[in-house]
Enzyme design. Sequence first.
Site, mmCIF file in Angstrom:
data_model
loop_
_atom_site.group_PDB
_atom_site.id
_atom_site.type_symbol
_atom_site.label_atom_id
_atom_site.label_comp_id
_atom_site.label_asym_id
_atom_site.label_seq_id
_atom_site.Cartn_x
_atom_site.Cartn_y
_atom_site.Cartn_z
ATOM 1 N N THR A 15 11.495 2.589 3.469
ATOM 2 C CA THR A 15 11.625 3.613 4.515
ATOM 3 C C THR A 15 12.697 3.265 5.537
ATOM 4 O O THR A 15 13.388 4.139 6.044
ATOM 5 C CB THR A 15 10.274 3.759 5.252
ATOM 6 O OG1 THR A 15 9.299 4.145 4.296
ATOM 7 C CG2 THR A 15 10.334 4.806 6.335
ATOM 8 N N ASP A 59 12.397 2.335 -3.553
ATOM 9 C CA ASP A 59 11.115 2.426 -2.858
ATOM 10 C C ASP A 59 10.335 1.218 -3.378
ATOM 11 O O ASP A 59 10.341 0.939 -4.580
ATOM 12 C CB ASP A 59 10.423 3.730 -3.257
ATOM 13 C CG ASP A 59 9.112 3.936 -2.506
ATOM 14 O OD1 ASP A 59 9.018 4.929 -1.774
ATOM 15 O OD2 ASP A 59 8.185 3.116 -2.677
ATOM 16 N N SER A 60 9.656 0.514 -2.503
ATOM 17 C CA SER A 60 9.068 -0.753 -2.964
ATOM 18 C C SER A 60 7.917 -0.551 -3.945
ATOM 19 O O SER A 60 7.432 -1.524 -4.525
ATOM 20 C CB SER A 60 8.645 -1.622 -1.787
ATOM 21 O OG SER A 60 7.427 -1.205 -1.260
ATOM 22 N N SER A 61 7.500 0.683 -4.167
ATOM 23 C CA SER A 61 6.507 0.915 -5.229
ATOM 24 C C SER A 61 7.131 0.643 -6.593
ATOM 25 O O SER A 61 6.427 0.461 -7.580
ATOM 26 C CB SER A 61 5.995 2.350 -5.185
ATOM 27 O OG SER A 61 5.433 2.582 -3.926
ATOM 28 N N ASP A 92 5.168 -1.043 1.313
ATOM 29 C CA ASP A 92 4.069 -0.886 0.350
ATOM 30 C C ASP A 92 3.761 -2.153 -0.446
ATOM 31 O O ASP A 92 2.604 -2.505 -0.645
ATOM 32 C CB ASP A 92 4.368 0.264 -0.625
ATOM 33 C CG ASP A 92 4.264 1.631 0.057
ATOM 34 O OD1 ASP A 92 3.751 1.688 1.191
ATOM 35 O OD2 ASP A 92 4.700 2.625 -0.542
ATOM 36 N N THR A 167 -1.473 -8.800 4.144
ATOM 37 C CA THR A 167 -1.892 -7.652 3.339
ATOM 38 C C THR A 167 -1.515 -6.400 4.112
ATOM 39 O O THR A 167 -1.631 -6.383 5.336
ATOM 40 C CB THR A 167 -3.443 -7.613 3.219
ATOM 41 O OG1 THR A 167 -3.878 -8.876 2.740
ATOM 42 C CG2 THR A 167 -3.913 -6.545 2.260
ATOM 43 N N THR A 278 -12.126 -12.951 -3.055
ATOM 44 C CA THR A 278 -13.022 -11.957 -2.446
ATOM 45 C C THR A 278 -12.289 -10.636 -2.199
ATOM 46 O O THR A 278 -11.116 -10.634 -1.838
ATOM 47 C CB THR A 278 -13.636 -12.454 -1.119
ATOM 48 O OG1 THR A 278 -14.381 -11.371 -0.540
ATOM 49 C CG2 THR A 278 -12.602 -12.932 -0.119
ATOM 50 N N GLN A 279 -13.006 -9.539 -2.384
ATOM 51 C CA GLN A 279 -12.387 -8.242 -2.094
ATOM 52 C C GLN A 279 -12.487 -7.900 -0.608
ATOM 53 O O GLN A 279 -11.968 -6.885 -0.167
ATOM 54 C CB GLN A 279 -12.963 -7.121 -2.968
ATOM 55 C CG GLN A 279 -14.438 -6.972 -2.932
ATOM 56 C CD GLN A 279 -14.923 -5.913 -3.927
ATOM 57 O OE1 GLN A 279 -15.338 -4.861 -3.513
ATOM 58 N NE2 GLN A 279 -14.879 -6.194 -5.220
ATOM 59 N N CYS A 280 -13.130 -8.776 0.194
ATOM 60 C CA CYS A 280 -13.100 -8.593 1.652
ATOM 61 C C CYS A 280 -11.694 -8.908 2.139
ATOM 62 O O CYS A 280 -11.005 -9.740 1.564
ATOM 63 C CB CYS A 280 -14.058 -9.563 2.343
ATOM 64 S SG CYS A 280 -15.767 -9.286 1.925
HETATM 65 N N1 ASP Z 1 7.129 3.773 0.208
HETATM 66 C C1 ASP Z 1 7.872 2.933 1.110
HETATM 67 C C2 ASP Z 1 8.179 1.624 0.405
HETATM 68 O O1 ASP Z 1 7.340 0.783 0.317
HETATM 69 C C3 ASP Z 1 7.131 2.679 2.359
HETATM 70 C C4 ASP Z 1 7.842 1.785 3.341
HETATM 71 O O2 ASP Z 1 9.027 1.537 3.240
HETATM 72 O O3 ASP Z 1 7.208 1.295 4.266
HETATM 73 O O4 ASP Z 1 9.274 1.453 -0.069
#
Ligand code: ASP
Length: 342
Positions: A15, A59-61, A92, A167, A278-280
């Site tokens: 972003t 995009d980091s996804s 992300d 996280t 742990t998922q906590c």
């Molecule tokens: N979808 C974006 C990414 O992770 C969100 C961000 O940049 O914060 O690339």
Amino acid sequence: MSVKTKILLVYTGGTIGMVKDYNSGALKAFNFNNLMNSIPELKQLDCSVDSVSFKEPIDSSNMNLAHWVSIATIIEENYDAFDGFVVLHGSDTMSYSASALSYMLENLNKPVILTGSQLPIGDLRTDAKENLITSIQIAALRQNNKAVIQEVCLYFEYKLYRGNRTTKINAEHFEAFASLNYPELAESGVHLKINKEYLRKTKSKKQLKVHKQLNDDVVILKLFPGLNKNVLESVLNIPNLKALVLETYGAGNAPTDKWFLKGIKEAIKNGLYIVNVTQCSGGSVLLGQYETSEELESLQIINGKDITTEAAVTKLMYLLGIGVSPKLFKTLFETPIRGEMQ
Ligand code: ASP
């Protein structure tokens, strides 16, 4: 004449460098040069800033192992010429990348700071400028001719964290990250407050060693009430699977159903590494505290203690990549190597 501290900005996408496509309304990546033009304040800093960008910012996804190798290679190739590195990255998957890079960059004695933003740099209310400028200032901090920060960190919304302890906890708030099991390394207010006692101290004078072999034959399985035998078996029987992060309940607890424990037992016996995490969001696995984790302990499950899922899955990729022997694997995983666990 004093020599200026040299910082390299590595733009991977996210972003922070995005613009709105006014036809569709969606955010898309734009040319890195625009980012530099958007922040004339960068020129006022008391250090020199060079930049390098991914050819196609992402995009980091879309982050993957090859991209991590690209970032690590940029750092490796510019390591001697620069005093610190600021990696601009989407939020992300930033915690995964910070964790992976912490393992990949052995003997790091310069700062590598990942940052990004929730709003694009051109937005009126953007958080990008503060995140970027303060990250650069922190990366440029020096004392006794040495970098103050000598590890992979994540800077977001006035806080500097150890990267492999973070996280992403919020998709909207500017305070998007948390490090629940390790204190902040620094806080930015009127003054920059560095919590020196929590920084990683690199005593060794060893050369930077960059590990580029990562193994992605790993999976994360989060327990939930109702997880059935079919699902467990399908996951455990993924072809070539080498390691699994099992996100358990609370202090490392799991169902005591016979089929469940039998499945786990056989998988471990057949050579699958299973890490109990742990998922906590905060706290630690304490194997044996409850009956529901006693059995797992006796099966020689790997104790993830207070590691995050992000740091666990990337640690598995790294340890598998460097070819740790089955004899040593559990012990090595349970030993902190970059401050990622207690
Ligand atoms: N979808 C974006 C990414 O992770 C969100 C961000 O940049 O914060 O690339």
